[in-house]
Design an enzyme around this catalytic site. Structure first.
Site, PDB file in Angstrom:
ATOM      1  CD  GLU A   1       9.020  12.235 -15.474  1.00  0.00           C
ATOM      2  OE1 GLU A   1       8.153  12.946 -16.011  1.00  0.00           O
ATOM      3  OE2 GLU A   1       9.998  12.706 -14.873  1.00  0.00           O
TER       4      GLU A   1
ATOM      5  CE  LYS B   1      11.057  20.095 -11.877  1.00  0.00           C
ATOM      6  NZ  LYS B   1      10.102  19.350 -11.067  1.00  0.00           N
TER       7      LYS B   1
ATOM      8  CG  HIS C   1      -1.696  -1.256   1.399  1.00  0.00           C
ATOM      9  ND1 HIS C   1      -2.911  -1.523   0.814  1.00  0.00           N
ATOM     10  CD2 HIS C   1      -1.363  -2.370   2.095  1.00  0.00           C
ATOM     11  CE1 HIS C   1      -3.302  -2.747   1.160  1.00  0.00           C
ATOM     12  NE2 HIS C   1      -2.374  -3.283   1.921  1.00  0.00           N
TER      13      HIS C   1
END
Ligand code: ARG
Length: 470
Positions: free
Chosen positions: A303, A296, A169
């Site tokens: 991705e 960043k 979970h």
């Protein structure tokens, strides 16, 4: 030439080999709409390989003469050279890869070229080409999967003692070693390779000889062609041979599963690299920056692989949908099988290649992994198991440890931080030996059965895995 178009012959350069039946050429719009040469040129080498085997069989069975065979072989070899060098002139007027090559052959060797299509149709020809193409793709992909598995094992070698939180979970559950986590992906990839190998058995059957749909009246020898092209056997029914693409659908299903595995791994890498987790870093060469936010560093490769999974899943659905309404036997719909198939192969190939290269670019923050594992009461199950070993029924032990966890939360501290008298408040069965169960190492070492996360067990799992893919 038919009666209708007598007196207005099509220009030979523009005429399709089937144009004799028609009174007028197809419109430019239709020509562009129906042509597949813009993408099926990728089948060219397999088309030629199939044609050579077919021509040799035509000669061996006495259907064409020795001179014709020699001319066909010479012509096809020249065409192969032209295609490889980029000199071949592909023409939209000639619709697809098959007609382009056949026309060029006839230009080069004359009537012999016109005999090549005896006892054959583009329907069994294209089915053969796709199967040859897919067989080569499968062999290449299985090699790529092995390379990725090797990269995973190389990384796993270094981390049999690196403790990280195992999650359920997405909440800390029990400690595992980083190697153990990596080996989970090794297993998934093993099944992916097995699935491709199994799919290959059904891909590797020869449709040629089915001709348009019903077979042919010539005395062909299909076994000879199958042997020459290294097929494991022949398609047993001519209608099935030219019309079903289940083998291609199956290939896409194998690919969708493989991509799904890569995608799950990518999702984890992305999470772990987030500073809130901070468990790993990915080398700069696999990341990109932002054009507006100077700070960043984004895990773009991971991705993109996750994103490309959607595209491969889509191709599977496209092929299933393509097939579902088709009556037997061949329909032009099937021309639509190629682009999804080619894109599936390209996408899986590039994803595997970049993923494999990225694995050594992963650096592990062992301290952060350890700290994360120490935070979420990851050894709570081990405390319960300890109480069970001392004679307490498991359900009761579960309850006792839950109380201890609640107590720790009020502090806050970890179970291992509690002093012995504090622990004994929850059960008199607890003694000094409890701390061996409360450490992360103790929890790992205790799981020493096959498939467990104990360092010694994981080391032998790595050794076994290396042998399996050698
Ligand atoms: N380009 C066609 C395809 O990809 C080749 C087979 C054409 N057959 C036909 N009867 N029109 O399926």
């Amino acid at each position: 030439m038919s009666a209708q178009n007598k007196g207005k012959p099509l220009s030979p350069a523009a005429a399709q080999p089937w144009s004799g039946r028609f009174a007028e050429p197809v419109s430019d719009l239709v020509k562009r709409f129906t042509a597949s040469v813009g993408f099926d040129y990728r089948l060219a080498e397999f088309d030629i390989e199939g044609s050579v085997a077919h021509a040799r069989m035509l000669h061996a069975t006495g259907i064409i003469g020795a001179e014709d065979l020699a001319s066909i072989e010479r012509g096809l070899e020249q065409i192969l050279g032209e295609i490889r060098s980029g000199a071949f002139n592909w023409s939209l007027d000639l619709e697809d890869v098959h007609l382009n090559i056949e026309r060029r052959l006839t230009d080069l060797v004359g009537d012999a070229g016109k005999r090549l299509h005896t006892a054959r149709s583009r329907n069994d020809q294209v089915a053969t080409d796709i199967r040859l193409y897919l067989r080569a793709a499968i062999d290449h992909l299985i090699g790529q999967i092995r390379a990725l598995q090797t990269a995973l094992l190389d990384l796993a070698d270094k981390h049999t003692d690196t403790v990280m939180p195992g999650f359920t979970h997405l909440q800390v559950a029990q400690p595992v070693s980083f190697s153990h986590h990596l080996l989970a992906y090794y297993e998934m990839l093993s099944r992916d390779a097995q699935r491709y190998a199994d799919c290959r058995k059904r891909v590797n059957r020869l449709p040629l000889g089915a001709a348009a749909l019903a077979g042919t009246s010539y005395p062909i020898d299909r076994q000879m062609v199958a042997k020459a092209l290294e097929f494991d056997g022949i398609c047993e029914n001519s209608l099935d041979a030219v019309s079903d693409r289940d083998f291609a659908i199956e290939f896409c299903a194998c690919s969708a599963l493989l991509m799904t595995h890569l995608s799950r791994f990518c999702e984890e890498l992305i999470l772990w690299m987030n500073p809130s987790f901070g468990l790993i870093d990915i080398a700069d060469r696999f990341c990109t920056g932002s054009s507006i936010m100077p700070q960043k560093k984004n895990p773009d490769v991971a991705e993109l692989i996750r994103g490309k999974t959607g595209r491969v899943n889509g191709h599977l659905v496209a092929l299933l949908t393509l097939m579902k309404g088709q009556p037997l036997a061949y329909n032009k719909d099937n021309q639509e099988d190629k682009e999804p198939l080619f894109d599936t192969v390209d996408t899986v190939t590039s994803s595997l290649a970049v993923f494999t290269e990225m694995i050594p670019g992963i650096s592990v923050n062992k301290e952060a992994m350890r700290a994360a594992a120490a935070q979420g009461f990851a050894t709570a199950t081990d405390l319960a198991d300890y109480l069970v070993r001392k004679g307490m029924p498991f359900r009761e032990a579960h309850e006792v440890v839950a109380q201890a966890v609640r107590f720790c939360e009020t502090r806050p501290c970890d179970l291992a931080d509690l002093k012995l008298p504090e622990l004994q408040q929850f059960s008199k069965l607890i003694d000094t030996d409890v701390y061996a169960s409360l450490t992360l190492e103790g929890a790992l070492t205790a799981r020493s059965h096959i498939g467990g996360t104990a360092p010694a067990r994981v080391k032998s799992a790595i050794a076994k895995a290396r042998k399996a893919i050698r």
